[in-house]
Design an enzyme around this catalytic site. Structure first.
Site, mmCIF file in Angstrom:
data_model
loop_
_atom_site.group_PDB
_atom_site.id
_atom_site.type_symbol
_atom_site.label_atom_id
_atom_site.label_comp_id
_atom_site.label_asym_id
_atom_site.label_seq_id
_atom_site.Cartn_x
_atom_site.Cartn_y
_atom_site.Cartn_z
ATOM 1 N N TRP A 136 0.836 -1.202 0.049
ATOM 2 C CA TRP A 136 0.106 -0.022 -0.142
ATOM 3 C C TRP A 136 0.844 1.247 -0.138
ATOM 4 C CZ3 TRP A 136 -5.524 0.670 0.429
ATOM 5 C CH2 TRP A 136 -5.908 2.055 0.501
ATOM 6 N N GLU A 209 7.199 -1.854 1.371
ATOM 7 C CA GLU A 209 7.209 -1.485 2.962
ATOM 8 C C GLU A 209 7.894 -2.479 3.559
ATOM 9 O OE1 GLU A 209 2.739 -0.687 4.105
ATOM 10 O OE2 GLU A 209 2.831 -1.972 2.107
ATOM 11 N N ASP A 242 9.274 2.369 1.696
ATOM 12 C CA ASP A 242 8.178 3.177 2.202
ATOM 13 C C ASP A 242 7.845 2.815 3.339
ATOM 14 O OD1 ASP A 242 5.728 4.373 2.860
ATOM 15 O OD2 ASP A 242 4.420 3.435 1.192
ATOM 16 N N GLN A 245 4.612 3.786 7.793
ATOM 17 C CA GLN A 245 3.845 3.217 8.904
ATOM 18 C C GLN A 245 4.870 2.581 9.985
ATOM 19 O OE1 GLN A 245 0.100 0.927 8.191
ATOM 20 N NE2 GLN A 245 -0.022 1.742 6.233
ATOM 21 N N LYS A 271 3.072 9.357 8.130
ATOM 22 C CA LYS A 271 2.442 9.502 9.184
ATOM 23 C C LYS A 271 2.989 9.553 10.717
ATOM 24 C CE LYS A 271 -0.493 5.762 7.284
ATOM 25 N NZ LYS A 271 -2.082 6.198 7.285
ATOM 26 N N ARG A 405 -5.172 -5.272 12.357
ATOM 27 C CA ARG A 405 -3.842 -4.437 12.403
ATOM 28 C C ARG A 405 -4.257 -3.459 13.697
ATOM 29 N NH1 ARG A 405 -2.612 -0.414 7.685
ATOM 30 N NH2 ARG A 405 -4.970 -0.595 7.318
#
Length: 432
Positions: A136, A209, A242, A245, A271, A405
């Site tokens: 994502w 990620e 990435d 998160q 984030k 999650r």
């Protein structure tokens, strides 16, 4: 919030629905790991907002940073920078390897990934970008073509030319039907065979990620990322990681790539840098930045290098360091993991528990042997938790509801963790 949730009447009247049901709880106050709705009811937040409130909601240092920005400048013409912007760039460079020393500040992770891909294409003179199934990276124009988690690409027309994906290293559900519970990276070899067969000879970069969050909290095995980077090097590709998160403490380290034993060519963060205020960054080497500049790189937005989010990000980094929150995330992550493993032993519906630090995934199944996902039960338990005052699952849309999650703020207390686990246990029992 699960599909079909009841909207607040005012929200239902005027808001465009954007893919996840809006809660009937109107949140009027948020502090630390606790929310209060319009009726004064407390809700324990195990999602850190949208995983952005890293140091808890409305941390006093963030409030003070916003006040400081209000006394200076909130927004400037894109050709101007306030003192917080270069200070933040320098602060990040001091935390990163020497090869990651140049930062571009934007508003979101999606924007940062768009910029990273543009840099990679310009620097390499190529256009093909490869990602992981389950990855994502955002839903804006170009980067949406590299977001493979869920079914968010369906009915929006063709992907951007030159985008491809390879199987994610999900050892619980091996994508090449090769292994079970122990990935040996065969999926990586198979994936690049597929890439080589499809490529027009213009491979520019790979984006991934370090832990696939929206894709089900998939933790690649040791050695995966060094092997991936070598495959990129062999093909002249850049590696983009990435860390929207996973950066800034959530995994128990400043950056998850440190745990993966690899250094990317371009790093994106968002984030967890802003503590609830919108900011993203694409970070790369002096050589790549210079090359892109020489070739006329342009990526101007109305809020590039804005002073307010930079001021807040500096405060977030101060708190992370002063309160040793990366170490705390590792410690509290172990406590959370132990509690979730206890629930797994108690409840057959839990098929797998995985993750690092304070990002934990729980996969729900109808049968532990067949491992058939149970999204319906996942949504039911998510709703039962909310009824009991716990917001604990970031997305419960479609098949994604089969994997929770769970990502509390890094400064969540032991008492809050234990209370959340008790609520979760009770919610599971109530839906059996």
């Amino acid at each position: 919030m699960a599909e079909g949730a009841t909207y607040d009447p005012a929200a239902a009247r005027h808001l465009v629905r954007y893919g996840m049901g809006l809660s009937p709880h109107v949140i009027v106050k948020a502090r630390g790991a606790t929310l209060w709705d319009q009726h004064g009811r407390e809700i324990l937040d195990f999602t850190s907002g949208q995983m952005c409130a890293t140091i808890g909601h409305n941390h006093p240092r963030i409030v003070a940073a916003i006040q400081k920005a209000c006394e200076g400048a909130l927004h400037l013409y894109s050709g101007f920078v306030g003192p917080a912007v270069p200070a933040l760039a320098g602060r990040l460079a001091s935390m990163l390897p020497p090869s990651l020393s140049k930062s571009l500040f934007l508003s979101t992770g999606g924007e940062a990934n768009e910029a990273a891909v543009r840099m990679a294409r310009l620097a390499t003179g190529r256009y093909e970008i490869v990602g992981l199934n389950g990855g994502w990276h955002g839903v804006t124009g170009g980067i949406a073509s590299l977001t493979f988690a869920g079914r968010h690409h369906v009915d929006y027309g063709p992907r951007k030319p030159g985008t491809m994906s390879i199987p994610a290293p999900n050892c619980y559900r091996c994508p090449v039907r090769h292994c079970r519970d122990a990935c040996d990276t065969t999926c990586l070899d198979v994936g690049f065979d597929m890439v080589d067969a499809q490529s027009s000879g213009s491979l520019a970069a790979f984006i991934a990620e370090p832990v696939l969050s929206s894709g089900g909290v998939i933790v690649p095995p040791g050695g995966y990322f060094p092997k991936l980077k070598e495959k990129c090097r062999e093909r002249g590709m850049l590696l983009i990681l990435d860390e929207a998160q996973t950066a800034f403490g959530r995994m128990g380290a400043n950056f998850a790539f440190e745990q993966a034993d690899v250094v990317p060519d371009i790093l994106t963060v968002s984030k967890t840098l802003g503590g609830g205020v919108a900011i993203g960054a694409a970070i790369t080497s002096e050589a790549i930045e210079q090359d892109c500049h020489d070739k006329g790189f342009v990526h101007v937005t109305s809020h590039v290098s804005d002073p307010l989010p930079a001021e807040v990000a500096l405060a977030v980094l101060d708190v992370l360091e002063e309160e040793a929150l990366a170490r705390r995330a590792a410690e509290m992550g172990r406590r959370l993991r132990q509690g979730l493993e206890t629930l797994k032993a108690r409840h057959e519906v839990i098929g797998d528990v995985r993750g690092h630090g304070l990002l934990q995934g729980v996969e729900l199944v109808k049968d532990r042997e067949t491992r058939e996902p149970d999204a319906e039960r996942g949504r039911a338990i998510t709703d039962a938790c909310m009824e009991r005052g716990l917001s604990m699952n970031i997305v419960s849309v479609g098949g994604m509801a089969a994997v929770w999650r769970i990502a509390p703020p890094l400064n969540v207390s032991e008492a809050e963790l234990d209370r959340g686990l008790e609520i979760l246990d009770d919610a599971i029992r109530s839906t059996s």
